[in-house]
Design a protein around this motif. Structure first.
Motif, PDB file in Angstrom:
ATOM      1  N   GLY A  59      39.611  -7.025  55.265  1.00 29.73           N
ATOM      2  CA  GLY A  59      38.933  -5.830  54.814  1.00 29.73           C
ATOM      3  C   GLY A  59      37.547  -5.752  55.411  1.00 29.73           C
ATOM      4  O   GLY A  59      36.833  -6.756  55.466  1.00 29.73           O
ATOM      5  N   GLN A  60      37.167  -4.581  55.884  1.00 30.48           N
ATOM      6  CA  GLN A  60      35.874  -4.416  56.537  1.00 30.48           C
ATOM      7  C   GLN A  60      34.779  -3.963  55.587  1.00 30.48           C
ATOM      8  O   GLN A  60      33.607  -3.987  55.946  1.00 30.48           O
ATOM      9  N   THR A  61      35.151  -3.532  54.378  1.00 30.25           N
ATOM     10  CA  THR A  61      34.136  -3.123  53.401  1.00 30.25           C
ATOM     11  C   THR A  61      34.472  -3.653  52.021  1.00 30.25           C
ATOM     12  O   THR A  61      34.218  -3.016  51.008  1.00 30.25           O
ATOM     13  N   VAL A  62      35.078  -4.828  51.979  1.00 31.26           N
ATOM     14  CA  VAL A  62      35.466  -5.398  50.692  1.00 31.26           C
ATOM     15  C   VAL A  62      34.874  -6.796  50.561  1.00 31.26           C
ATOM     16  O   VAL A  62      34.603  -7.469  51.544  1.00 31.26           O
ATOM     17  N   TYR A  63      34.676  -7.188  49.330  1.00 33.00           N
ATOM     18  CA  TYR A  63      34.237  -8.552  49.044  1.00 33.00           C
ATOM     19  C   TYR A  63      34.818  -8.949  47.705  1.00 33.00           C
ATOM     20  O   TYR A  63      34.610  -8.293  46.684  1.00 33.00           O
ATOM     21  N   TRP A  64      35.610 -10.044  47.735  1.00 29.97           N
ATOM     22  CA  TRP A  64      36.258 -10.513  46.511  1.00 29.97           C
ATOM     23  C   TRP A  64      37.039  -9.381  45.836  1.00 29.97           C
ATOM     24  O   TRP A  64      36.970  -9.183  44.634  1.00 29.97           O
ATOM     25  N   ASP A  65      37.758  -8.643  46.607  1.00 34.15           N
ATOM     26  CA  ASP A  65      38.498  -7.496  46.098  1.00 34.15           C
ATOM     27  C   ASP A  65      39.960  -7.870  45.899  1.00 34.15           C
ATOM     28  O   ASP A  65      40.592  -8.434  46.800  1.00 34.15           O
ATOM     29  N   THR A  66      40.509  -7.546  44.737  1.00 36.41           N
ATOM     30  CA  THR A  66      41.885  -7.913  44.421  1.00 36.41           C
ATOM     31  C   THR A  66      42.876  -6.796  44.708  1.00 36.41           C
ATOM     32  O   THR A  66      44.081  -7.005  44.572  1.00 36.41           O
ATOM     33  N   ASP A  67      42.395  -5.614  45.064  1.00 32.88           N
ATOM     34  CA  ASP A  67      43.265  -4.456  45.259  1.00 32.88           C
ATOM     35  C   ASP A  67      43.760  -4.412  46.705  1.00 32.88           C
ATOM     36  O   ASP A  67      42.954  -4.232  47.630  1.00 32.88           O
ATOM     37  N   PRO A  68      45.049  -4.538  46.925  1.00 31.28           N
ATOM     38  CA  PRO A  68      45.553  -4.523  48.301  1.00 31.28           C
ATOM     39  C   PRO A  68      45.264  -3.220  49.038  1.00 31.28           C
ATOM     40  O   PRO A  68      45.143  -3.228  50.274  1.00 31.28           O
ATOM     41  N   ASP A  69      45.112  -2.130  48.313  1.00 37.30           N
ATOM     42  CA  ASP A  69      44.850  -0.846  48.963  1.00 37.30           C
ATOM     43  C   ASP A  69      43.467  -0.796  49.608  1.00 37.30           C
ATOM     44  O   ASP A  69      43.195   0.089  50.415  1.00 37.30           O
ATOM     45  N   HIS A  70      42.599  -1.739  49.247  1.00 39.64           N
ATOM     46  CA  HIS A  70      41.241  -1.745  49.793  1.00 39.64           C
ATOM     47  C   HIS A  70      41.131  -2.547  51.084  1.00 39.64           C
ATOM     48  O   HIS A  70      40.067  -2.582  51.689  1.00 39.64           O
ATOM     49  N   TYR A  71      42.216  -3.194  51.484  1.00 39.65           N
ATOM     50  CA  TYR A  71      42.203  -3.971  52.717  1.00 39.65           C
ATOM     51  C   TYR A  71      42.736  -3.110  53.860  1.00 39.65           C
ATOM     52  O   TYR A  71      43.678  -2.342  53.702  1.00 39.65           O
ATOM     53  N   ASP A  72      42.114  -3.269  55.015  1.00 42.61           N
ATOM     54  CA  ASP A  72      42.370  -2.357  56.125  1.00 42.61           C
ATOM     55  C   ASP A  72      43.468  -2.826  57.080  1.00 42.61           C
ATOM     56  O   ASP A  72      44.144  -1.993  57.697  1.00 42.61           O
ATOM     57  N   TYR A  73      43.604  -4.122  57.228  1.00 42.05           N
ATOM     58  CA  TYR A  73      44.533  -4.654  58.225  1.00 42.05           C
ATOM     59  C   TYR A  73      45.383  -5.746  57.595  1.00 42.05           C
ATOM     60  O   TYR A  73      44.894  -6.528  56.791  1.00 42.05           O
ATOM     61  N   TRP A  74      46.630  -5.800  58.034  1.00 41.34           N
ATOM     62  CA  TRP A  74      47.603  -6.720  57.443  1.00 41.34           C
ATOM     63  C   TRP A  74      48.372  -7.455  58.527  1.00 41.34           C
ATOM     64  O   TRP A  74      48.652  -6.905  59.600  1.00 41.34           O
ATOM     65  N   GLY A  75      48.719  -8.678  58.205  1.00 41.43           N
ATOM     66  CA  GLY A  75      49.648  -9.407  59.042  1.00 41.43           C
ATOM     67  C   GLY A  75      51.079  -9.018  58.705  1.00 41.43           C
ATOM     68  O   GLY A  75      51.332  -8.204  57.815  1.00 41.43           O
ATOM     69  N   GLN A  76      52.009  -9.638  59.413  1.00 46.60           N
ATOM     70  CA  GLN A  76      53.417  -9.272  59.261  1.00 46.60           C
ATOM     71  C   GLN A  76      54.080  -9.967  58.078  1.00 46.60           C
ATOM     72  O   GLN A  76      55.183  -9.580  57.670  1.00 46.60           O
ATOM     73  N   GLY A  77      53.429 -10.963  57.535  1.00 46.88           N
ATOM     74  CA  GLY A  77      53.974 -11.694  56.401  1.00 46.88           C
ATOM     75  C   GLY A  77      54.775 -12.909  56.827  1.00 46.88           C
ATOM     76  O   GLY A  77      55.315 -12.967  57.935  1.00 46.88           O
ATOM     77  N   THR A  78      54.842 -13.877  55.950  1.00 42.82           N
ATOM     78  CA  THR A  78      55.633 -15.081  56.177  1.00 42.82           C
ATOM     79  C   THR A  78      56.358 -15.438  54.881  1.00 42.82           C
ATOM     80  O   THR A  78      55.772 -15.411  53.810  1.00 42.82           O
ATOM     81  N   GLN A  79      57.640 -15.748  55.010  1.00 44.83           N
ATOM     82  CA  GLN A  79      58.470 -16.000  53.832  1.00 44.83           C
ATOM     83  C   GLN A  79      58.261 -17.420  53.312  1.00 44.83           C
ATOM     84  O   GLN A  79      58.345 -18.390  54.080  1.00 44.83           O
ATOM     85  N   VAL A  80      58.034 -17.522  52.026  1.00 47.15           N
ATOM     86  CA  VAL A  80      58.001 -18.815  51.341  1.00 47.15           C
ATOM     87  C   VAL A  80      59.119 -18.809  50.315  1.00 47.15           C
ATOM     88  O   VAL A  80      59.185 -17.920  49.467  1.00 47.15           O
ATOM     89  N   THR A  81      60.008 -19.774  50.408  1.00 44.58           N
ATOM     90  CA  THR A  81      61.114 -19.899  49.470  1.00 44.58           C
ATOM     91  C   THR A  81      61.054 -21.273  48.824  1.00 44.58           C
ATOM     92  O   THR A  81      61.023 -22.290  49.523  1.00 44.58           O
ATOM     93  N   VAL A  82      61.009 -21.291  47.500  1.00 46.73           N
ATOM     94  CA  VAL A  82      60.924 -22.550  46.752  1.00 46.73           C
ATOM     95  C   VAL A  82      62.222 -22.733  45.992  1.00 46.73           C
ATOM     96  O   VAL A  82      62.585 -21.908  45.153  1.00 46.73           O
ATOM     97  N   SER A  83      62.920 -23.802  46.281  1.00 43.56           N
ATOM     98  CA  SER A  83      64.188 -24.076  45.619  1.00 43.56           C
ATOM     99  C   SER A  83      63.967 -24.962  44.403  1.00 43.56           C
ATOM    100  O   SER A  83      63.063 -25.812  44.382  1.00 43.56           O
ATOM    101  N   SER A  84      64.806 -24.773  43.401  1.00 49.66           N
ATOM    102  CA  SER A  84      64.669 -25.560  42.157  1.00 49.66           C
ATOM    103  C   SER A  84      65.452 -26.851  42.223  1.00 49.66           C
ATOM    104  O   SER A  84      66.210 -27.096  43.143  1.00 49.66           O
TER     105      SER A  84
END
Length: 122
Positions: free
Chosen positions: A97-122
């Protein structure tokens, strides 16, 4: 423009650990945030780091088990996941985010990565 590329996800047993990486490049930004999204659920704030000072802030669900850090060159952010539980299974994203600080709202972030899957088995 800021480019972000995550890596490090995978399949891990409950109680295990993973370290996710987020390579950042391009324009300057104020904060890097980590979010996750499980199937059928909304994107959830995990934690963030003020990039100028390295200070971090976490969601209550993350503060005891997850840790955000960065390398000394300030080109990679990390999310260390400890004591993983099946309910931590999700796609994990980093965002800048270019104008955020300690912001929890995803809509306030400007750029995103593609994501990475984390799978936890029981």
């Amino acid at each position: 423009q800021v480019q972000l590329t995550e890596s490090g996800g995978g399949l891990v047993q409950a109680g295990g650990s993973l370290r996710l990486s987020c390579a950042v490049s391009g324009d300057t930004f104020d904060s890097v945030g980590w979010f996750r999204q499980a199937p059928g659920k909304e994107r959830e704030f995990v934690g963030c780091m003020g990039w100028s000072n390295g200070r971090t802030y976490y969601a209550d669900s993350a503060k005891d088990r997850f840790a955000i850090s960065r390398d000394s060159a300030e080109i990679t952010a990390y999310l260390q996941l400890y004591s993983l539980k099946p309910e931590d299974t999700a796609v994990y994203y980093c965002a800048a985010g270019q104008t955020v600080y300690w912001d929890t709202d995803p809509d306030h972030y400007d750029y995103w990565g593609q994501g990475t899957q984390v799978t936890v088995s029981s």
